[in-house]
Design a protein around this motif. Structure first.
Motif, short mmCIF file in Angstrom:
data_model
loop_
_atom_site.label_atom_id
_atom_site.label_comp_id
_atom_site.label_asym_id
_atom_site.label_seq_id
_atom_site.Cartn_x
_atom_site.Cartn_y
_atom_site.Cartn_z
N MET A 310 44.20 -24.23 29.23
CA MET A 310 43.41 -23.60 29.52
C MET A 310 42.16 -23.46 28.53
O MET A 310 42.74 -24.17 27.05
CB MET A 310 43.88 -21.88 29.47
CG MET A 310 44.56 -20.99 29.93
SD MET A 310 46.17 -19.82 28.86
CE MET A 310 43.69 -18.91 29.13
N PRO A 311 40.71 -23.35 28.68
CA PRO A 311 39.50 -23.81 27.78
C PRO A 311 40.18 -22.57 26.35
O PRO A 311 40.66 -21.60 26.86
CB PRO A 311 39.21 -23.19 28.74
CG PRO A 311 39.31 -22.27 29.41
CD PRO A 311 40.58 -22.25 29.73
N ALA A 312 39.44 -23.36 25.01
CA ALA A 312 39.25 -22.45 23.87
C ALA A 312 38.27 -20.97 24.34
O ALA A 312 38.52 -19.43 23.13
CB ALA A 312 38.36 -23.52 23.07
N ARG A 313 37.46 -20.67 25.16
CA ARG A 313 37.32 -19.16 25.04
C ARG A 313 37.03 -19.09 26.77
O ARG A 313 37.00 -20.42 27.96
CB ARG A 313 35.47 -19.19 24.51
CG ARG A 313 35.78 -19.83 23.29
CD ARG A 313 34.49 -19.56 22.46
NE ARG A 313 34.04 -20.12 21.13
CZ ARG A 313 33.10 -19.58 20.57
NH1 ARG A 313 31.65 -19.73 20.62
NH2 ARG A 313 33.15 -19.57 19.25
N GLY A 314 36.27 -18.17 26.90
CA GLY A 314 36.69 -18.06 28.12
C GLY A 314 37.50 -17.77 29.26
O GLY A 314 37.99 -17.21 30.52
N ALA A 315 39.11 -17.28 28.62
CA ALA A 315 40.11 -17.03 29.36
C ALA A 315 41.52 -17.02 28.57
O ALA A 315 41.24 -17.14 26.96
CB ALA A 315 40.77 -18.72 29.88
N VAL A 316 42.38 -16.03 29.57
CA VAL A 316 43.92 -15.43 28.42
C VAL A 316 44.73 -15.68 29.40
O VAL A 316 44.71 -15.27 30.96
CB VAL A 316 43.14 -14.36 27.68
CG1 VAL A 316 42.56 -13.01 29.31
CG2 VAL A 316 44.58 -13.54 27.21
N GLU A 317 46.22 -15.62 28.36
CA GLU A 317 47.13 -15.94 29.39
C GLU A 317 47.36 -14.00 29.33
O GLU A 317 47.44 -13.26 28.76
CB GLU A 317 47.94 -16.58 28.69
CG GLU A 317 49.84 -16.48 29.83
CD GLU A 317 50.64 -16.85 28.91
OE1 GLU A 317 50.76 -18.14 29.47
OE2 GLU A 317 50.87 -15.31 27.89
N ILE A 318 47.50 -13.62 30.62
CA ILE A 318 47.80 -11.93 31.01
C ILE A 318 50.04 -11.68 30.78
O ILE A 318 50.30 -11.42 30.17
CB ILE A 318 47.37 -11.45 32.24
CG1 ILE A 318 46.06 -11.86 32.40
CG2 ILE A 318 47.66 -10.21 31.88
CD1 ILE A 318 45.35 -10.89 31.47
N LEU A 328 43.34 -14.55 33.16
CA LEU A 328 42.39 -14.14 33.52
C LEU A 328 41.30 -14.75 33.13
O LEU A 328 40.87 -15.24 31.84
CB LEU A 328 42.17 -12.95 32.14
CG LEU A 328 40.82 -11.72 33.58
CD1 LEU A 328 40.94 -11.65 35.03
CD2 LEU A 328 40.94 -10.40 32.57
N PHE A 329 40.10 -15.09 34.13
CA PHE A 329 39.38 -16.23 32.91
C PHE A 329 37.52 -15.34 33.25
O PHE A 329 37.36 -14.34 34.20
CB PHE A 329 38.70 -17.30 34.64
CG PHE A 329 39.57 -18.57 33.99
CD1 PHE A 329 39.25 -19.39 32.66
CD2 PHE A 329 40.86 -18.24 34.26
CE1 PHE A 329 40.62 -20.67 32.89
CE2 PHE A 329 41.97 -19.47 33.94
CZ PHE A 329 41.43 -20.44 33.78
N GLU A 330 36.67 -15.67 33.00
CA GLU A 330 35.03 -15.17 32.47
C GLU A 330 35.12 -15.29 33.37
O GLU A 330 33.97 -14.52 34.03
CB GLU A 330 33.87 -15.18 31.50
CG GLU A 330 35.16 -14.20 29.97
CD GLU A 330 34.67 -14.19 28.89
OE1 GLU A 330 33.42 -15.58 28.85
OE2 GLU A 330 34.84 -13.89 27.75
N GLU A 331 34.73 -16.94 34.39
CA GLU A 331 34.24 -17.30 34.87
C GLU A 331 34.66 -17.87 36.22
O GLU A 331 35.95 -17.99 36.32
CB GLU A 331 32.97 -18.45 35.12
CG GLU A 331 32.51 -17.92 33.19
CD GLU A 331 31.61 -17.22 33.98
OE1 GLU A 331 30.34 -17.37 35.45
OE2 GLU A 331 29.79 -16.31 32.94
N ALA A 332 34.08 -18.00 37.50
CA ALA A 332 35.13 -18.63 38.30
C ALA A 332 35.21 -19.90 38.77
O ALA A 332 36.35 -20.86 38.58
CB ALA A 332 34.31 -18.29 39.90
#
Length: 427
Positions: A310-318, A328-332
């Motif tokens: 996972m990238p350091a920013r813009g994503a989270v494990e639900i 969940l990611f901020e960008e596609a």
């Protein structure tokens, strides 16, 4: 899907750091499993402390795929809230306990083995009566009495999986179905009207429609819940939302035709995000206990592989739930890169997966009990592409993701599922 390695390859050092648990994943138990010879005897010994018997009651809403085509997410969430409140109130009043967090349209209750089967069926018939009378969304309910493992806030084991499958995939709105193990606990001469459900027997045996029977009288006291003096109607089901959002949702539920309110709440609470849903392979094992622990160990591999990529920013494990993982990611574009890299990383550990990636408005945030949850059409679409229609080893993109990511190597696919025609991309 393809078979898993017999013992489950794992990433060295995976379990050296805190936390000792993850959303939906009992890491402490998995560590103990890794330290054993991983035999059937080891599995039975470790799982023995989590074994329980009783009734699992599972519900699933009907017709949401079509409904979500013409209603916004918040309107759908408002519609499915009241059926969950009714189920929770009626079954809590007779001694039931809510299982897990009731995200989306699913709900689950557990009743101890000592519970009266007749009282339970009467309560569930009353639930269906109330939902039919006062709700726009109907639910199917399945109930089974059997053996389960209580792990990470959920019920695990083959019997738990079987009744969930029956409720989610083999009931219609307004139906109540029960297994033979429940019917066997009814007293002689009972007045319930039962009909054997057509089709092959499931792992939990014969299944019966409950067509009619005595209804539960109104329960206003806390006689079945001495630990909690509040009336059952005042107890909230385990909501996956913040208190502030839930208050707004109840306002929308009371005013379903208020377009201005719906628009204002959508602007305040919804975010445009990209969902990545991963389903790892599941293999048969010599015994259910071995299958459960091997599966949990492989889910831990899935979790660690995902976190490492996972990238350091813009994503989270639900969450990780059984063979599923949700991100969940901020960008596609980063979401698609993550999906491809995760597929390759899992393949190195001989784990086959299929992945759905979809984008659009979602409701996401931290839950009252900690952790994250997400709801919205992208979650459902990612699930349908990967789980319902996908092939092992493939990544699937929704039209919105394909348009935003502009990636090559994906082929257009057109299919119909749940009465809805879909176009998506396979690569």
């Amino acid at each position: 899907m393809a078979s898993e390695p017999p013992t489950g390859a794992y990433i060295p050092g995976t379990f050296d750091a805190e936390p000792r648990s993850a959303a939906g994943l009992p890491l402490a138990l998995i560590e103990q499993w890794r330290d054993t010879g991983q035999s059937h005897e080891d599995a039975r010994r470790l799982l023995g402390r989590y074994a329980t018997r009783g009734y699992s009651v599972v519900s699933d809403s009907a017709g949401l795929t079509k409904l979500s085509q013409r209603l916004g997410l918040l309107e759908v969430l408002a519609l499915i809230d009241r059926p969950k409140r009714i189920l929770h109130a009626r079954t809590t009043a007779i001694g039931g306990t809510a299982v897990g967090v009731w995200a989306a349209d699913n709900a689950q209750m557990f009743h101890p083995e000592s519970a009266d089967a007749g009282v339970l069926l009467s309560a569930l018939l009353k639930v269906q009566d109330e939902i039919e009378r006062s709700c726009r969304v109907r639910i199917g309910i399945g109930a089974h009495r059997g053996s389960f493992y209580g792990l990470a806030g959920g019920l695990y084991g083959p019997e738990a999986d079987a009744i969930e499958d029956i409720a989610e995939n083999h009931t219609e709105g307004g139906e109540l179905v029960v297994t033979g193990a429940v019917v066997d606990r009814l007293p002689p001469g009972h007045s319930f009207v039962l009909r054997r459900k057509d089709g092959p027997e499931s792992l939990v045996g014969a299944v019966y429609h409950v067509l009619d029977g005595p209804r539960q009288a109104d329960v206003r006291s806390a006689a079945h819940r001495p630990h909690d003096p509040r009336p059952a109607e005042d107890l909230r089901y385990p909501i996956p939302y913040s208190a502030a959002f839930y208050a707004d949702l109840l306002r929308l539920e009371r005013c379903p035709e208020d377009v201005e309110l719906a628009g204002r709440l959508a602007a305040e609470h919804l975010q445009d995000r990209t969902v990545v849903l991963v389903e790892r392979s599941v293999a048969a094992a010599e015994t259910p206990e071995l299958g459960l622990l091997r599966g949990l160990a492989l889910s831990a591999v899935l979790r660690e592989a995902g976190l490492a990529l996972m990238p350091a920013r813009g994503a989270v494990e639900i969450k990780i739930a059984g063979p599923l993982a949700l991100y969940l990611f901020e960008e596609a574009a980063p979401a698609v890169r993550f999906a491809r890299c995760l597929r390759a990383g899992l393949a190195e550990h001989e784990i086959v997966c299929r992945i759905g990636v979809a984008a659009g408005p979602v409701l996401a945030g931290e839950t009252p009990g900690g952790g994250w949850d997400v709801a919205g059409a992208p979650v459902n679409l990612a699930s349908k592409m990967a789980q319902d229609l996908g092939r092992p080893g493939r990544v699937y993109l929704s039209e919105a993701v394909r348009e935003r990511a502009q990636l090559d190597g994906f082929t257009s696919v057109r299919r119909t599922v749940s009465g809805v025609e879909m176009t998506f991309f396979e690569g």
